[in-house]
Write an enzyme that holds these catalytic residues in place. Sequence first.
Site, PDB file in Angstrom:
ATOM      1  N   TYR A 154       0.847  -1.195   0.000  1.00  0.00           N
ATOM      2  CA  TYR A 154       0.000   0.000   0.000  1.00  0.00           C
ATOM      3  C   TYR A 154       0.881   1.243   0.000  1.00  0.00           C
ATOM      4  O   TYR A 154       1.897   1.294   0.694  1.00  0.00           O
ATOM      5  CB  TYR A 154      -0.877   0.055   1.258  1.00  0.00           C
ATOM      6  CG  TYR A 154      -1.864  -1.063   1.418  1.00  0.00           C
ATOM      7  CD1 TYR A 154      -3.217  -0.870   1.150  1.00  0.00           C
ATOM      8  CD2 TYR A 154      -1.455  -2.319   1.874  1.00  0.00           C
ATOM      9  CE1 TYR A 154      -4.141  -1.898   1.333  1.00  0.00           C
ATOM     10  CE2 TYR A 154      -2.362  -3.346   2.055  1.00  0.00           C
ATOM     11  CZ  TYR A 154      -3.707  -3.128   1.779  1.00  0.00           C
ATOM     12  OH  TYR A 154      -4.615  -4.137   1.962  1.00  0.00           O
ATOM     13  N   HIS A 182      -6.247   1.890  -1.545  1.00  0.00           N
ATOM     14  CA  HIS A 182      -6.251   0.453  -1.833  1.00  0.00           C
ATOM     15  C   HIS A 182      -4.817  -0.016  -2.094  1.00  0.00           C
ATOM     16  O   HIS A 182      -3.958   0.772  -2.487  1.00  0.00           O
ATOM     17  CB  HIS A 182      -7.105   0.158  -3.070  1.00  0.00           C
ATOM     18  CG  HIS A 182      -8.571   0.394  -2.876  1.00  0.00           C
ATOM     19  ND1 HIS A 182      -9.397  -0.521  -2.262  1.00  0.00           N
ATOM     20  CD2 HIS A 182      -9.356   1.453  -3.211  1.00  0.00           C
ATOM     21  CE1 HIS A 182     -10.636  -0.050  -2.230  1.00  0.00           C
ATOM     22  NE2 HIS A 182     -10.634   1.148  -2.794  1.00  0.00           N
ATOM     23  N   LYS A 198      -4.756  -4.793  -9.287  1.00  0.00           N
ATOM     24  CA  LYS A 198      -3.414  -4.627  -8.742  1.00  0.00           C
ATOM     25  C   LYS A 198      -2.386  -4.894  -9.835  1.00  0.00           C
ATOM     26  O   LYS A 198      -2.654  -5.623 -10.786  1.00  0.00           O
ATOM     27  CB  LYS A 198      -3.186  -5.579  -7.561  1.00  0.00           C
ATOM     28  CG  LYS A 198      -4.168  -5.327  -6.430  1.00  0.00           C
ATOM     29  CD  LYS A 198      -3.857  -6.123  -5.224  1.00  0.00           C
ATOM     30  CE  LYS A 198      -4.991  -6.098  -4.222  1.00  0.00           C
ATOM     31  NZ  LYS A 198      -5.765  -4.874  -4.156  1.00  0.00           N
TER      32      LYS A 198
END
Length: 254
Positions: free
Chosen positions: A148, A156, A193
């Site tokens: 993070y 997020h 991601k």
Amino acid sequence: MGPRWKGKGAEAKALADPMSKIVLKLQSSLIQSDARGILCGSSVLLAAEEEQALLFGRAYFGHPIVNADKDRQWFQLGMEEAFFLCYSLKCLKIAGEDKRPKDDQELWQCMKSKKAGFPVFYKAYSHLRTKNWVVRPGLQYGADFVAYRHHPSLVHSEYAVLVSSEGDAEANGRLKVWSDVHCTLRLCLGVVKTLLVLTISKNGDDDASPSCLANYTVDERTVTRWSPEQSREEDTTDNAESHTTDNAESQATE
């Protein structure tokens, strides 16, 4: 892919309260209180006073354990987190079952006995934490860690991290065939991601003591899925032909 902030003003809050300063405050607090953790299985338990507990929460180390003690909050630290506070930040002492604080060498051997690939995973963890990323376990995303940019309440996680190193069974063997790469990238895409692969090179050094970490090097590589639809040039041939035809028809009418 970039950071995905949670709500209006989250980025401004992170900039106003950088993670580096929060960790420094926690480090100072732990040193002043002569903080001591207790080895318990594959984790370390630590009792924190109210103010210190708030700093643990802000720096996002460990996770709180529900208990009936109103004066102290207990935290459970993972092995990489505990060793980072003990060895890298020099602000935590850790005792074994005999209640005696272990020195760095003893703690290193203990961590290795509980997790064979600990030296490699710790190098990856400390590499990211030193750069002020908040690092958490990534098992739920099929990764070793997730990273993070700041506290998870504000942003997020940005990266799913895989650790790789030749010669370590726990940190080797993944992404060796196309099907593994394809599945991992699809999973990262589904949870929004970027896949970050950290390859740890030992450079011929063994892992007999934590001093070996100084000779380890880290290679960072992000892996993304190439989309030909997003990368190709726009086809303007039809538009050009249509424009020429329209001009010709217009001139003929005139």
